[in-house]
Design an enzyme around this catalytic site. Structure first.
Site: not given
Length: 288
Positions: A43, A143, A7, A210, A259, A99-101, A158-159, A117, A9, A139
């Site tokens: 971002a 993370h 796959s 990065f 990926h 969640r996003g940066d 949990r996710k 949240a 991105e 990660y």
């Protein structure tokens, strides 16, 4: 050795030149018959509209299964779910829920007063919706905001428990880092597929920056190799060899899906895939 599924991105274009680059990337890699392709958010959610447009266009014109990135940044719950339902109305039901940066200029994520949240809340809402196949991030080397890897893995569980069906990892350069992470996840009771994320090194200096931001370790042997390759003008050859060797080690360790983070520059990814036996296939499209 079996040929892996793959796959890719992409990121949404911000200019006319960027649009041409994206479509060139899609057209170059689509013949490799990816299981899906994903399109990122910028971002702070800065490319939300551009992402939506790119997802819709790729879905309509390429026949590829597109997974849209969706984040919690700078939007209410209703706005975020409206975007998700818009994707579903277009036939896009794969979501990469993140969640996003933090927005540019902020040093940490702050939820919108009426927003989600955390990625877990977003995943739960998407799961309750019942329309989506939900992928999440993972990660292998922790993370940057996590206390330790055990806490990171507990959060990933949990996710998954909230409704995610698979996880895509941040990029890494050592297969053992992925294998240790995969084993730790299995020990923690995570049975969803964990897909390794591969970053062919298009730009050495950019990759180093990065990697520092996201906590990815760069082995000294790679540092030394790029020092010499930069001097000798052989960085592209080296990048192909490093990514191919990493993928080969992963496949030998039981991985069956890879990926690739393309950065909208498809040549290195294509060459690595070819080296692994992932070759162009004839694809039939339905033309309306």
């Amino acid at each position: 050795m079996p040929v892996p599924s793959v796959s890719f991105e992409f990121f949404p274009p911000k200019s006319l030149e960027g649009s041409f680059r994206l479509w060139d990337c899609v057209n170059t890699l689509a013949p490799l018959d990816p299981s899906f392709v994903s399109v990122t958010y910028g971002a702070g959610g800065t490319t939300r509209k551009l992402t939506h447009e790119a997802v819709g266009t790729i879905h309509r014109t390429s026949g590829l299964n597109v997974a849209a990135h969706l984040t919690c940044v700078d939007a209410t719950r209703s706005e975020t779910l409206e975007i998700a339902n818009g994707y579903a109305d277009e036939g896009v039901t794969d979501i990469v829920a993140l969640r996003g940066d933090a927005p540019k200029g902020s040093d940490k994520f702050t939820p919108h007063p009426d927003g989600f949240a955390s990625s877990i809340e977003l995943i739960e809402a998407l799961s309750d919706n019942g329309k989506f196949n939900i992928r999440v991030g993972a990660y292998p080397e922790k993370h940057p905001e996590a206390a330790d890897q055990a806490a990171d893995i507990a959060f990933l569980k949990r996710k998954i428990d909230a409704g995610a069906t698979s996880a895509i990892t941040q990029f890494f350069f050592e297969a053992d880092a992925f294998f240790r992470f995969r084993d730790a996840c299995a020990k923690a009771g995570i049975d969803a597929p964990i897909i390794p994320g591969i970053l062919p090194i298009e730009n050495w200096n950019g990759t180093r920056k990065f990697a520092a931001q996201c906590g990815t370790h760069i082995p000294q042997v790679i540092e030394d190799a790029f020092y010499h390759a930069t001097r000798d003008g052989t960085t592209e050859l080296l990048a192909t060899a490093i990514a191919t060797e990493l993928c080969d080690e992963l496949l030998q360790g039981g991985v069956d899906h890879l990926h690739f983070y393309t950065l909208n520059r498809p040549e290195l990814t294509r060459d690595v895939c070819h080296a692994l036996g992932v070759t162009p296939k004839v694809r039939l499209q339905n033309v309306a």
